[in-house]
Design a protein around this motif. Structure first.
Motif, PDB file in Angstrom:
ATOM      1  N   PHE A 159       0.841  -1.193   0.000  1.00 13.28           N
ATOM      2  CA  PHE A 159       0.000   0.000   0.000  1.00 13.28           C
ATOM      3  C   PHE A 159       0.876   1.242   0.000  1.00 13.28           C
ATOM      4  N   LEU A 160       0.566   2.159  -0.897  1.00 15.54           N
ATOM      5  CA  LEU A 160       1.322   3.392  -1.047  1.00 15.54           C
ATOM      6  C   LEU A 160       0.510   4.530  -0.436  1.00 15.54           C
ATOM      7  N   ILE A 161       1.069   5.157   0.613  1.00 12.55           N
ATOM      8  CA  ILE A 161       0.399   6.228   1.350  1.00 12.55           C
ATOM      9  C   ILE A 161       1.235   7.497   1.249  1.00 12.55           C
ATOM     10  N   GLY A 162       0.578   8.625   0.907  1.00  9.50           N
ATOM     11  CA  GLY A 162       1.301   9.867   0.707  1.00  9.50           C
ATOM     12  C   GLY A 162       1.193  10.847   1.854  1.00  9.50           C
ATOM     13  N   ASN A 163       1.781  12.004   1.638  1.00 12.43           N
ATOM     14  CA  ASN A 163       1.834  13.077   2.628  1.00 12.43           C
ATOM     15  C   ASN A 163       0.461  13.447   3.170  1.00 12.43           C
ATOM     16  N   GLU A 164       0.422  13.803   4.453  1.00 15.57           N
ATOM     17  CA  GLU A 164      -0.837  14.107   5.122  1.00 15.57           C
ATOM     18  C   GLU A 164      -1.641  15.211   4.436  1.00 15.57           C
ATOM     19  N   GLY A 165      -0.952  16.197   3.863  1.00 10.74           N
ATOM     20  CA  GLY A 165      -1.653  17.314   3.249  1.00 10.74           C
ATOM     21  C   GLY A 165      -1.760  17.235   1.742  1.00 10.74           C
ATOM     22  N   SER A 166      -0.651  16.874   1.085  1.00 13.58           N
ATOM     23  CA  SER A 166      -0.617  16.916  -0.380  1.00 13.58           C
ATOM     24  C   SER A 166      -0.741  15.562  -1.054  1.00 13.58           C
ATOM     25  N   GLY A 167      -0.747  14.481  -0.272  1.00 11.07           N
ATOM     26  CA  GLY A 167      -0.887  13.151  -0.853  1.00 11.07           C
ATOM     27  C   GLY A 167       0.377  12.675  -1.546  1.00 11.07           C
ATOM     28  N   LEU A 168       0.208  11.784  -2.496  1.00  9.45           N
ATOM     29  CA  LEU A 168       1.336  11.190  -3.212  1.00  9.45           C
ATOM     30  C   LEU A 168       1.823  12.111  -4.332  1.00  9.45           C
ATOM     31  N   THR A 169       3.115  12.058  -4.603  1.00  5.91           N
ATOM     32  CA  THR A 169       3.632  12.776  -5.764  1.00  5.91           C
ATOM     33  C   THR A 169       3.207  12.030  -7.032  1.00  5.91           C
ATOM     34  N   GLN A 170       3.233  12.726  -8.140  1.00  2.00           N
ATOM     35  CA  GLN A 170       2.859  12.110  -9.408  1.00  2.00           C
ATOM     36  C   GLN A 170       3.815  10.980  -9.768  1.00  2.00           C
ATOM     37  N   GLU A 171       5.122  11.177  -9.435  1.00  2.00           N
ATOM     38  CA  GLU A 171       6.129  10.158  -9.757  1.00  2.00           C
ATOM     39  C   GLU A 171       5.858   8.852  -9.014  1.00  2.00           C
ATOM     40  N   ALA A 172       5.466   8.967  -7.760  1.00  2.00           N
ATOM     41  CA  ALA A 172       5.206   7.766  -6.964  1.00  2.00           C
ATOM     42  C   ALA A 172       3.895   7.104  -7.373  1.00  2.00           C
ATOM     43  N   SER A 173       2.837   7.899  -7.498  1.00  2.00           N
ATOM     44  CA  SER A 173       1.528   7.317  -7.822  1.00  2.00           C
ATOM     45  C   SER A 173       1.531   6.665  -9.205  1.00  2.00           C
ATOM     46  N   ALA A 174       2.392   7.139 -10.101  1.00  2.00           N
ATOM     47  CA  ALA A 174       2.460   6.556 -11.438  1.00  2.00           C
ATOM     48  C   ALA A 174       2.963   5.118 -11.405  1.00  2.00           C
ATOM     49  N   GLN A 175       3.655   4.735 -10.344  1.00  2.00           N
ATOM     50  CA  GLN A 175       4.181   3.379 -10.219  1.00  2.00           C
ATOM     51  C   GLN A 175       3.148   2.393  -9.683  1.00  2.00           C
ATOM     52  N   ALA A 176       2.015   2.896  -9.201  1.00  2.00           N
ATOM     53  CA  ALA A 176       0.998   2.005  -8.624  1.00  2.00           C
ATOM     54  C   ALA A 176       0.323   1.170  -9.709  1.00  2.00           C
ATOM     55  N   ASP A 177      -0.021  -0.047  -9.367  1.00  2.00           N
ATOM     56  CA  ASP A 177      -0.773  -0.906 -10.286  1.00  2.00           C
ATOM     57  C   ASP A 177      -2.251  -0.557 -10.259  1.00  2.00           C
ATOM     58  N   VAL A 178      -2.725  -0.132  -9.076  1.00  2.00           N
ATOM     59  CA  VAL A 178      -4.145   0.149  -8.889  1.00  2.00           C
ATOM     60  C   VAL A 178      -4.317   1.351  -7.967  1.00  2.00           C
ATOM     61  N   TYR A 179      -5.285   2.222  -8.291  1.00  2.00           N
ATOM     62  CA  TYR A 179      -5.704   3.266  -7.360  1.00  2.00           C
ATOM     63  C   TYR A 179      -6.937   2.748  -6.636  1.00  2.00           C
ATOM     64  N   LEU A 180      -6.960   2.912  -5.334  1.00  2.00           N
ATOM     65  CA  LEU A 180      -8.138   2.508  -4.575  1.00  2.00           C
ATOM     66  C   LEU A 180      -8.591   3.662  -3.694  1.00  2.00           C
ATOM     67  N   LYS A 181      -9.769   3.532  -3.118  1.00  2.00           N
ATOM     68  CA  LYS A 181     -10.282   4.576  -2.246  1.00  2.00           C
ATOM     69  C   LYS A 181     -10.982   3.961  -1.050  1.00  2.00           C
ATOM     70  N   ILE A 182     -11.104   4.760  -0.014  1.00  2.00           N
ATOM     71  CA  ILE A 182     -11.818   4.365   1.201  1.00  2.00           C
ATOM     72  C   ILE A 182     -13.114   5.166   1.229  1.00  2.00           C
ATOM     73  N   PRO A 183     -14.258   4.512   1.463  1.00  2.00           N
ATOM     74  CA  PRO A 183     -15.524   5.252   1.449  1.00  2.00           C
ATOM     75  C   PRO A 183     -15.556   6.343   2.504  1.00  2.00           C
ATOM     76  N   MET A 184     -16.081   7.494   2.146  1.00  2.00           N
ATOM     77  CA  MET A 184     -16.152   8.657   3.028  1.00  2.00           C
ATOM     78  C   MET A 184     -17.601   9.081   3.250  1.00  2.00           C
ATOM     79  N   GLY A 185     -17.968   9.235   4.502  1.00  2.00           N
ATOM     80  CA  GLY A 185     -19.279   9.781   4.822  1.00  2.00           C
ATOM     81  C   GLY A 185     -19.171  11.276   5.066  1.00  2.00           C
ATOM     82  N   GLY A 186     -20.297  11.940   5.172  1.00  2.00           N
ATOM     83  CA  GLY A 186     -20.289  13.363   5.454  1.00  2.00           C
ATOM     84  C   GLY A 186     -19.616  14.156   4.343  1.00  2.00           C
ATOM     85  N   ARG A 187     -18.870  15.174   4.751  1.00  2.00           N
ATOM     86  CA  ARG A 187     -18.235  16.059   3.771  1.00  2.00           C
ATOM     87  C   ARG A 187     -16.721  15.831   3.687  1.00  2.00           C
ATOM     88  N   LEU A 188     -16.251  14.729   4.241  1.00  2.00           N
ATOM     89  CA  LEU A 188     -14.816  14.439   4.231  1.00  2.00           C
ATOM     90  C   LEU A 188     -14.341  13.997   2.852  1.00  2.00           C
TER      91      LEU A 188
END
Length: 259
Positions: A208-237
């Motif tokens: 699992f590739l986890i990025g910076n608390e504020g800005s997330g992953l850099t483009q260079e790092a995220s480009a190496q991922a095989d899959v993008y995934l997400k965690i379901p968010m309730g409310g306005r998060l």
């Protein structure tokens, strides 16, 4: 007994608490508190210091059996301590070192890696180490993160710093390629996630590739991922705290492999 703040050992401890360079040069870190002292491998302990008050606590002293220590006056110990309410015990510990291949586990089950880019909060970083151990991850890759051996980070790991294999990548994109060459599928927690995290099969080798608390992953790092995934968010998060997100993902691996 050490009774002066001018003592060379006291001065050294203060420098170790404040400066990463000193910790790197001496290849050590500080561990403060009784519980984390008990978590440290005895062969890694270089020095143990206790306060006068700690010396009077019989139940605590019994837990130092067969451990050499030096007594420090309460006043001086307070000067040495990095916490507001010192427990009275502080250790100098040799830093653990790991090679990349040690993050892949013992081959009894597939590798399960946590890859961290730009995690700057010491509390988050320490919590991730602790959670990774609990979830059964085989190792952690670090790039551009907070100092792992800073006192606050060490406290947050609750001893996992000496049990969870880790490797600091000098060039993250190149290291991610090495990860993929091991047959490990890389999943990036990303706002552009294709599907929710529990839609995937993690019983094989995964990371699992986890990025910076504020800005997330850099483009260079995220480009190496095989899959993008997400965690379901309730409310306005839009996203979770990085350490919480890492915990959700790693424990999903744990759940799938247990059943």
């Amino acid at each position: 007994m050490i009774t002066s703040t001018a003592n060379k050992q006291v001065k050294n401890i203060i420098q170790l608490a404040k400066k990463a360079r000193q910790r790197q040069e001496q290849d050590v870190f500080l561990a403060e508190g009784l519980r984390i002292f008990e978590e440290m491998p005895r062969e890694r302990l270089e020095h143990v210091y206790i306060s006068e008050s700690f010396l009077q606590k019989r139940e605590c002293m019994e837990r130092l059996a067969d451990t050499a220590y030096e007594v420090v006056s309460d006043q001086v110990f307070g000067h040495m301590s990095d916490t507001q309410t010192p427990q009275g015990i502080l250790c100098i510990v040799r830093q653990p070192q790991y090679a990349f291949h040690e993050l892949l586990g013992n081959k009894k089950e597939p590798p399960h890696l946590l890859i961290l880019e730009g995690i700057r909060d010491p509390g988050n970083l320490g919590t991730m180490f602790r959670t990774a151990e609990g979830a059964g991850a085989t190792g952690i890759l670090l790039s551009g993160c907070a100092d792992l051996f800073a006192p606050k980070t060490v406290r947050s790991t609750m001893g996992s710093i000496c049990r969870m294999p880790f490797y600091v990548a000098k060039n993250l994109p190149e290291t991610l390629l090495a990860v993929k060459k091991q047959g490990i599928r890389i999943y990036a927690a990303h706002l552009k996630g294709e599907a929710y995290y529990d839609a995937f099969d993690y019983r094989g080798a995964c990371a699992f590739l986890i990025g910076n608390e504020g800005s997330g992953l850099t483009q260079e790092a995220s480009a190496q991922a095989d899959v993008y995934l997400k965690i379901p968010m309730g409310g306005r998060l839009e996203s979770l705290n990085a350490a919480i997100a890492a915990g959700v993902l790693m424990y999903e691996v744990n759940r799938q492999r247990r059943i």
